[in-house]
Motif scaffolding. Sequence first.
Motif, PDB file in Angstrom:
ATOM      1  N   LEU A 248      37.219  42.516  37.036  1.00  0.00           N
ATOM      2  CA  LEU A 248      37.687  42.691  38.420  1.00  0.00           C
ATOM      3  C   LEU A 248      37.035  41.670  39.348  1.00  0.00           C
ATOM      4  N   ASP A 249      35.746  41.407  39.161  1.00  0.00           N
ATOM      5  CA  ASP A 249      35.082  40.401  39.995  1.00  0.00           C
ATOM      6  C   ASP A 249      35.684  39.024  39.758  1.00  0.00           C
ATOM      7  N   ALA A 250      35.975  38.701  38.497  1.00  0.00           N
ATOM      8  CA  ALA A 250      36.585  37.408  38.196  1.00  0.00           C
ATOM      9  C   ALA A 250      37.975  37.301  38.798  1.00  0.00           C
ATOM     10  N   LEU A 251      38.719  38.418  38.732  1.00  0.00           N
ATOM     11  CA  LEU A 251      40.071  38.420  39.316  1.00  0.00           C
ATOM     12  C   LEU A 251      40.015  38.162  40.817  1.00  0.00           C
ATOM     13  N   ASN A 252      39.165  38.903  41.526  1.00  0.00           N
ATOM     14  CA  ASN A 252      39.120  38.767  42.982  1.00  0.00           C
ATOM     15  C   ASN A 252      38.587  37.414  43.423  1.00  0.00           C
ATOM     16  N   SER A 253      37.776  36.788  42.584  1.00  0.00           N
ATOM     17  CA  SER A 253      37.283  35.457  42.937  1.00  0.00           C
ATOM     18  C   SER A 253      38.410  34.422  42.939  1.00  0.00           C
ATOM     19  N   ARG A 254      39.514  34.728  42.253  1.00  0.00           N
ATOM     20  CA  ARG A 254      40.654  33.794  42.202  1.00  0.00           C
ATOM     21  C   ARG A 254      41.698  34.077  43.289  1.00  0.00           C
ATOM     22  N   ILE A 255      41.519  35.195  44.037  1.00  0.00           N
ATOM     23  CA  ILE A 255      42.478  35.533  45.100  1.00  0.00           C
ATOM     24  C   ILE A 255      41.915  35.035  46.419  1.00  0.00           C
TER      25      ILE A 255
ATOM     26  N   THR B   6      47.211  49.051  32.202  1.00  0.00           N
ATOM     27  CA  THR B   6      46.986  49.130  33.644  1.00  0.00           C
ATOM     28  C   THR B   6      47.095  47.753  34.287  1.00  0.00           C
ATOM     29  N   TRP B   7      46.532  46.747  33.619  1.00  0.00           N
ATOM     30  CA  TRP B   7      46.583  45.382  34.170  1.00  0.00           C
ATOM     31  C   TRP B   7      48.035  44.903  34.273  1.00  0.00           C
ATOM     32  N   ARG B   8      48.808  45.212  33.241  1.00  0.00           N
ATOM     33  CA  ARG B   8      50.181  44.717  33.187  1.00  0.00           C
ATOM     34  C   ARG B   8      51.106  45.453  34.165  1.00  0.00           C
ATOM     35  N   THR B   9      50.897  46.769  34.329  1.00  0.00           N
ATOM     36  CA  THR B   9      51.858  47.566  35.118  1.00  0.00           C
ATOM     37  C   THR B   9      51.394  47.875  36.536  1.00  0.00           C
ATOM     38  N   LYS B  10      50.113  47.730  36.838  1.00  0.00           N
ATOM     39  CA  LYS B  10      49.603  48.065  38.171  1.00  0.00           C
ATOM     40  C   LYS B  10      49.130  46.852  38.965  1.00  0.00           C
ATOM     41  N   ILE B  11      48.329  46.003  38.291  1.00  0.00           N
ATOM     42  CA  ILE B  11      47.656  44.938  39.028  1.00  0.00           C
ATOM     43  C   ILE B  11      48.513  43.691  39.153  1.00  0.00           C
ATOM     44  N   LEU B  12      49.070  43.227  38.018  1.00  0.00           N
ATOM     45  CA  LEU B  12      49.860  41.987  38.080  1.00  0.00           C
ATOM     46  C   LEU B  12      51.088  42.107  38.980  1.00  0.00           C
ATOM     47  N   PRO B  13      51.803  43.255  39.012  1.00  0.00           N
ATOM     48  CA  PRO B  13      52.934  43.345  39.943  1.00  0.00           C
ATOM     49  C   PRO B  13      52.533  43.153  41.404  1.00  0.00           C
TER      50      PRO B  13
ATOM     51  N   GLY C  37      57.806  33.535  45.559  1.00  0.00           N
ATOM     52  CA  GLY C  37      58.369  32.306  46.099  1.00  0.00           C
ATOM     53  C   GLY C  37      57.443  31.118  46.103  1.00  0.00           C
ATOM     54  N   GLU C  38      56.216  31.262  45.580  1.00  0.00           N
ATOM     55  CA  GLU C  38      55.255  30.162  45.593  1.00  0.00           C
ATOM     56  C   GLU C  38      55.215  29.399  44.275  1.00  0.00           C
ATOM     57  N   GLY C  39      55.900  29.899  43.253  1.00  0.00           N
ATOM     58  CA  GLY C  39      55.911  29.230  41.955  1.00  0.00           C
ATOM     59  C   GLY C  39      54.623  29.366  41.179  1.00  0.00           C
ATOM     60  N   VAL C  40      53.819  30.392  41.453  1.00  0.00           N
ATOM     61  CA  VAL C  40      52.538  30.609  40.755  1.00  0.00           C
ATOM     62  C   VAL C  40      52.798  31.402  39.474  1.00  0.00           C
ATOM     63  N   ASP C  41      52.225  30.934  38.360  1.00  0.00           N
ATOM     64  CA  ASP C  41      52.298  31.674  37.095  1.00  0.00           C
ATOM     65  C   ASP C  41      51.208  32.738  37.146  1.00  0.00           C
ATOM     66  N   VAL C  42      51.600  33.965  37.510  1.00  0.00           N
ATOM     67  CA  VAL C  42      50.640  35.037  37.725  1.00  0.00           C
ATOM     68  C   VAL C  42      49.905  35.397  36.442  1.00  0.00           C
ATOM     69  N   GLU C  43      50.628  35.456  35.321  1.00  0.00           N
ATOM     70  CA  GLU C  43      50.004  35.819  34.051  1.00  0.00           C
ATOM     71  C   GLU C  43      48.964  34.789  33.654  1.00  0.00           C
ATOM     72  N   GLN C  44      49.294  33.526  33.798  1.00  0.00           N
ATOM     73  CA  GLN C  44      48.366  32.478  33.401  1.00  0.00           C
ATOM     74  C   GLN C  44      47.127  32.454  34.300  1.00  0.00           C
ATOM     75  N   ARG C  45      47.307  32.802  35.562  1.00  0.00           N
ATOM     76  CA  ARG C  45      46.180  32.721  36.507  1.00  0.00           C
ATOM     77  C   ARG C  45      45.363  34.010  36.544  1.00  0.00           C
ATOM     78  N   TYR C  46      46.053  35.159  36.440  1.00  0.00           N
ATOM     79  CA  TYR C  46      45.363  36.425  36.630  1.00  0.00           C
ATOM     80  C   TYR C  46      45.399  37.337  35.406  1.00  0.00           C
ATOM     81  N   GLY C  47      45.998  36.908  34.331  1.00  0.00           N
ATOM     82  CA  GLY C  47      46.097  37.763  33.161  1.00  0.00           C
ATOM     83  C   GLY C  47      44.746  38.023  32.512  1.00  0.00           C
ATOM     84  N   LEU C  48      44.683  39.086  31.705  1.00  0.00           N
ATOM     85  CA  LEU C  48      43.427  39.442  31.058  1.00  0.00           C
ATOM     86  C   LEU C  48      42.908  38.326  30.156  1.00  0.00           C
ATOM     87  N   ALA C  49      43.827  37.672  29.421  1.00  0.00           N
ATOM     88  CA  ALA C  49      43.399  36.615  28.501  1.00  0.00           C
ATOM     89  C   ALA C  49      42.716  35.481  29.253  1.00  0.00           C
ATOM     90  N   ALA C  50      43.324  35.060  30.392  1.00  0.00           N
ATOM     91  CA  ALA C  50      42.743  33.982  31.182  1.00  0.00           C
ATOM     92  C   ALA C  50      41.381  34.377  31.750  1.00  0.00           C
TER      93      ALA C  50
END
Length: 605
Positions: free
Chosen positions: A538-545, A571-578, A586-599
């Motif tokens: 969660l800390d890593a995720l918020n550091s990218r927002i 939970t990550w796939r159905t709650k957070i990424l949406p 509309g910004e063309g950001v690959d959300v999975e690549q930037r915020y996914g668990l694997a990344a």
Amino acid sequence: MAEDGLQYREFYLRLPNGGPVAQGRPTNEVGDNGSRSFVVDAGQPVRPDVVPSFATRAAAAHRQREELIRQGWIEPSEKWPGWLETTAAITFGSPSRAAAVLTGRNPNGWVDWKAEDGRPLADFMPGTWPGPNRPWLVRGSNVSGLDLVQRLWLPEGRVTLAASRLRQGLEQGVSKDQLRALVQEDYESTATYSQKQQLVEEFHAFLSRMKPGDTVCTISGGRLYIGEITGEAEQTKSEDRRSNLRRPVEWQPDGHPYDELPEELQQRLSVQHDVVDLSSVQALVEGLGLSDQELAEEAQAVERDPSVELATLTARRELELPEPTDELAAELLVHDVEWLREVRNLFWDERQLVLYGPPGTGKTYLALKLAEFLGGGPEQVKLVQFHPSYSYEDFFEGFRPQEDPETREVAFRLTAGPLRELADLASREGNRHIPHFLIVDEINRANLAKVFGELYFLLEYRNKSVRLTYSGDDFALPPNLFVIGTMNTADRSIALVDAAMRRRFAFVELSPRAEPTSGLLRRWLAEEGKGTEPADLLDALNSRIDDPDFRIGPSYLMKKGVYREGGLERTWRTKILPLLEEHHYGEGVDVEQRYGLAALRESLA
């Protein structure tokens, strides 16, 4: 009973502390101001001492008692050892003055003098309604530009009401229907419809509802003056047309500074009518100028149930918000109890507070838990949720269709909303020292100016009242009503909340970038005996927002389902990424690549 026979009826007064019973009778004689006199014959018992507050609370009666003792009209009694007694018939200016001299306190003689059947003296007065005595506010400081309080009422012992166009010959006890017809004719071309309605209410209160023994209050020069009505109403032909209806009053010598009055009393006194029923704050009026000790001493001089708390003392019980404890901080997983104490102090100072932050920061949960702790339980807490179609009628009061249970017909009836219901509950006698909380979830999702209406004014000025839109009642928010709003900053920025709301609410941020939210998940994981990976992710995720209003709160990862097999990924796939997909729409950001668990796991590795 007819007035002609009233002077021949005996009334009885039980002296305090199990003392003997005195007898007396009213007369048909009235003083210069219209007050009815009262006679106590020779050989009647008198209390030997007085309560400490007697000299200030009933200064005139105290002086008269001292003078009667000095002149020998009251002497030690042989019949009742340890008591005094009258040596001759004494005529007093009113039944209350007689009762005060005999009992050594400040009583209401119209209630304390009773007939053989137990009914109070006031019930036998012509043209009066039976029932308990009431306090009234009658305005006189600005009657056609003159302060009648200082010019007429206090010097001459009166209270008056202007009725220059009302025909002569009205009798005390006139019905409201009769008054309505007379006002309609007599004020036909000089008053509007609403003014006529108000005149009817004021005339009826003054002529028919007020009675001897009632308390009357008025405001002049920044002070509240209090007196007792001591006789019937009369109608006069006043040359200045400002005081056509009159009643005799025995005023207390000193007024009370308005700014020092209890807030709830100030609320009721702010009602903008010339005659106002103050029954809802009667206990506060009766206790003015007396300490708790003096009230207790006066109570000992009255026959009453000792197990029942005095209404005046109950009304004085201070509103308190309990101090948050270390146990509460541990239960809420708050990093420092001082943070909770600061929130409590904001409530005490402002009475309205908004918890704002991104989704998942526990705003509603914290609001509920704080309200239940500070209010003493869930019974004092009500929760509503705003939405774009929410209105004043939903929130406070309005006309809604309701079915009659007997006829099954549907009609529109005035219905109270959650705020009105909670305010009525908080303002009940016995509840006024107990905090009550209204939680408004998603407070920024409604049109706040439309929902609050004139209530915006009351949020800032708790010692004032306003006339309501639908019912026409004069309403004030009780001092023990607190409002907590929660606001999702991802739904609408705090900057879009209008200035009126920002001025009336204190704002407390719950954000993943600061405590108590930033370390909440780690504290919860430690308490549950789980590893720290969810908090690291969660800390890593918020550091990218970049936008702090869209950072993710810890509550998404504080549920049991997250820690079942595959729960974190689900939970990550159905709650957070949406949520983040919507943020970057509309910004063309690959959300999975930037915020996914694997990344995120790769970055942590």
